[in-house]
Design a protein around this motif. Sequence first.
Motif, short mmCIF file in Angstrom:
data_model
loop_
_atom_site.label_atom_id
_atom_site.label_comp_id
_atom_site.label_asym_id
_atom_site.label_seq_id
_atom_site.Cartn_x
_atom_site.Cartn_y
_atom_site.Cartn_z
N VAL A 7 0.65 -1.11 -0.17
CA VAL A 7 -0.05 0.23 0.10
C VAL A 7 0.51 0.88 0.01
CG1 VAL A 7 -2.09 1.70 1.07
CG2 VAL A 7 -2.22 -0.77 0.35
N ASN A 8 1.93 1.00 0.69
CA ASN A 8 3.02 2.67 0.48
C ASN A 8 3.33 2.78 -0.49
OD1 ASN A 8 4.02 3.95 2.03
ND2 ASN A 8 6.13 3.34 2.78
N VAL A 9 3.55 1.32 -1.42
CA VAL A 9 4.43 1.55 -2.65
C VAL A 9 3.46 2.64 -3.72
CG1 VAL A 9 5.66 0.55 -5.00
CG2 VAL A 9 6.58 0.50 -2.14
N LEU A 10 2.84 1.62 -3.93
CA LEU A 10 1.42 2.57 -4.56
C LEU A 10 0.46 3.36 -3.94
CD1 LEU A 10 -0.75 -1.00 -4.58
CD2 LEU A 10 0.85 -0.35 -6.35
N PHE A 11 0.63 4.03 -2.75
CA PHE A 11 0.15 5.40 -2.33
C PHE A 11 1.43 6.49 -2.46
CE2 PHE A 11 0.80 9.35 0.90
CZ PHE A 11 -0.78 9.64 0.10
N ASN A 12 2.57 6.02 -2.86
CA ASN A 12 3.66 7.45 -3.35
C ASN A 12 3.67 7.38 -4.66
OD1 ASN A 12 4.26 7.52 -0.71
ND2 ASN A 12 6.34 5.66 -0.74
N TYR A 13 3.05 6.30 -5.75
CA TYR A 13 3.20 5.92 -6.98
C TYR A 13 1.63 6.92 -7.06
CZ TYR A 13 6.51 2.63 -9.06
OH TYR A 13 7.94 3.14 -9.29
N TYR A 14 0.86 6.73 -6.50
CA TYR A 14 -0.46 8.17 -6.66
C TYR A 14 -0.24 9.69 -6.70
CZ TYR A 14 -5.10 9.41 -5.92
OH TYR A 14 -5.71 10.95 -5.83
N CYS A 15 0.46 9.23 -5.73
CA CYS A 15 1.33 10.85 -4.82
C CYS A 15 2.11 11.60 -6.26
CB CYS A 15 1.88 11.31 -3.49
SG CYS A 15 0.49 10.24 -2.48
N CYS A 16 2.52 10.89 -6.85
CA CYS A 16 4.05 11.26 -8.05
C CYS A 16 3.16 11.64 -8.96
CB CYS A 16 4.26 10.50 -8.30
SG CYS A 16 5.72 9.58 -6.85
N VAL A 17 1.82 10.59 -9.12
CA VAL A 17 1.37 11.55 -10.19
C VAL A 17 0.62 12.27 -10.72
CG1 VAL A 17 -0.96 10.24 -11.75
CG2 VAL A 17 0.77 8.72 -11.20
N THR A 18 -0.67 12.29 -8.85
CA THR A 18 -1.60 13.53 -9.01
C THR A 18 -1.05 15.25 -8.45
OG1 THR A 18 -1.53 12.51 -6.99
CG2 THR A 18 -3.07 11.99 -8.97
N ALA A 19 0.69 14.59 -8.38
CA ALA A 19 1.24 16.34 -7.63
C ALA A 19 0.61 17.29 -8.73
CB ALA A 19 2.58 16.18 -7.17
N ARG A 20 0.47 18.46 -8.07
CA ARG A 20 0.30 19.54 -9.75
C ARG A 20 1.81 20.38 -9.09
NH1 ARG A 20 -4.58 20.84 -10.82
NH2 ARG A 20 -4.17 23.15 -10.29
N HIS A 21 2.06 20.71 -10.28
CA HIS A 21 3.35 22.07 -9.96
C HIS A 21 2.89 22.71 -10.67
CE1 HIS A 21 6.00 18.40 -10.76
NE2 HIS A 21 4.84 17.73 -11.78
N ASP A 22 1.87 23.49 -9.76
CA ASP A 22 1.14 25.38 -9.50
C ASP A 22 0.65 25.43 -7.85
OD1 ASP A 22 -0.58 23.96 -10.02
OD2 ASP A 22 -1.37 24.52 -12.00
N VAL A 43 7.55 26.47 -2.11
CA VAL A 43 8.83 25.85 -2.85
C VAL A 43 10.61 26.00 -3.37
CG1 VAL A 43 9.82 23.32 -2.97
CG2 VAL A 43 7.91 23.01 -2.30
N VAL A 44 9.59 26.89 -5.10
CA VAL A 44 10.83 26.66 -6.08
C VAL A 44 11.20 28.35 -4.69
CG1 VAL A 44 11.21 28.33 -8.34
CG2 VAL A 44 9.24 26.02 -7.69
N ARG A 45 11.44 28.78 -4.64
CA ARG A 45 11.56 30.16 -3.87
C ARG A 45 11.98 29.86 -2.64
NH1 ARG A 45 6.65 32.37 -5.56
NH2 ARG A 45 6.62 34.66 -6.48
N GLU A 46 12.10 29.49 -2.15
CA GLU A 46 13.55 28.57 -1.17
C GLU A 46 14.25 27.78 -2.08
OE1 GLU A 46 11.06 25.70 2.10
OE2 GLU A 46 9.95 26.71 2.44
N LEU A 47 13.93 27.07 -2.86
CA LEU A 47 14.96 26.45 -3.20
C LEU A 47 15.84 27.67 -4.09
CD1 LEU A 47 16.50 24.09 -4.81
CD2 LEU A 47 15.10 24.37 -6.55
N ALA A 48 15.69 28.67 -4.63
CA ALA A 48 15.95 29.80 -4.65
C ALA A 48 16.71 30.50 -4.06
CB ALA A 48 15.09 31.09 -5.61
N ALA A 49 15.99 30.79 -2.62
CA ALA A 49 16.97 31.44 -2.00
C ALA A 49 18.25 30.26 -1.42
CB ALA A 49 16.39 31.26 -0.46
N ARG A 50 18.02 29.20 -1.70
CA ARG A 50 18.98 27.92 -1.02
C ARG A 50 20.58 28.41 -1.61
NH1 ARG A 50 18.16 24.34 3.43
NH2 ARG A 50 16.98 25.23 4.18
#
Length: 209
Positions: free
Chosen positions: A96-111, A118-125
């Motif tokens: 269940v953990n592996v399948l749930f991780n795949y589901y989160c990767c597929v449904t993750a939004r990039h906006d 997260v992008v601003r924190e990465l730019a600051a670092r």
Amino acid sequence: MPASGPAFGALPSPFRRLELYLMHNNVDFVFIAQAVFTHLVRYGTLLLGPLLIAVACSIVAGLFYIDCTLVLPLLHETRFTPSYVAHVLASSFLAVNVLFNYYCCVTARHDGPEYDRVVRELAARTKYAFPETEEEREERKREFEGRILERNRANRRRAEQRLQREREVSLLEQGSAGEEEEEEDEPGPVEVPEGGGGEEPKPVRSWQV
């Protein structure tokens, strides 16, 4: 007989000939290759992503089925013992953990606000001046495209210089080969004995003419 394309005489492969031909005819080979590669990666990733996720989910489901039907009866002769229950719970948790991780990767939004944070924190670092307004984003985009174009022009100039050098070397090799052939065709000097001594020339007979 010299070839029609002296610069292409000693090239190692047809791909190199094609590159030099495109450069010679003012065709930006690097730009075409980048455009083709970009489209292949873009559409290839879109098709490959769901396919790999389906394969991974199938593998996980198959392993869970094999564990429950073959491995579990071999390790535990009696059902519903503490070890049997612990085995089932551990296998179920991993699947269940592996399948749930795949589901989160597929449904993750990039906006959205979380992605921007997260992008601003990465730019600051990384000490990168992140563009805040639309004008700054367009300016960064133009700067990036300008660097890419300048790099393409530099690659094109280097290719043209390399082509010119190969032509000069080919012409020099052809010129030296022609001079050697002329030297071989020239007759050597005829040695005449001093004092006019020696045998007299034999008369030419009619059957020898």
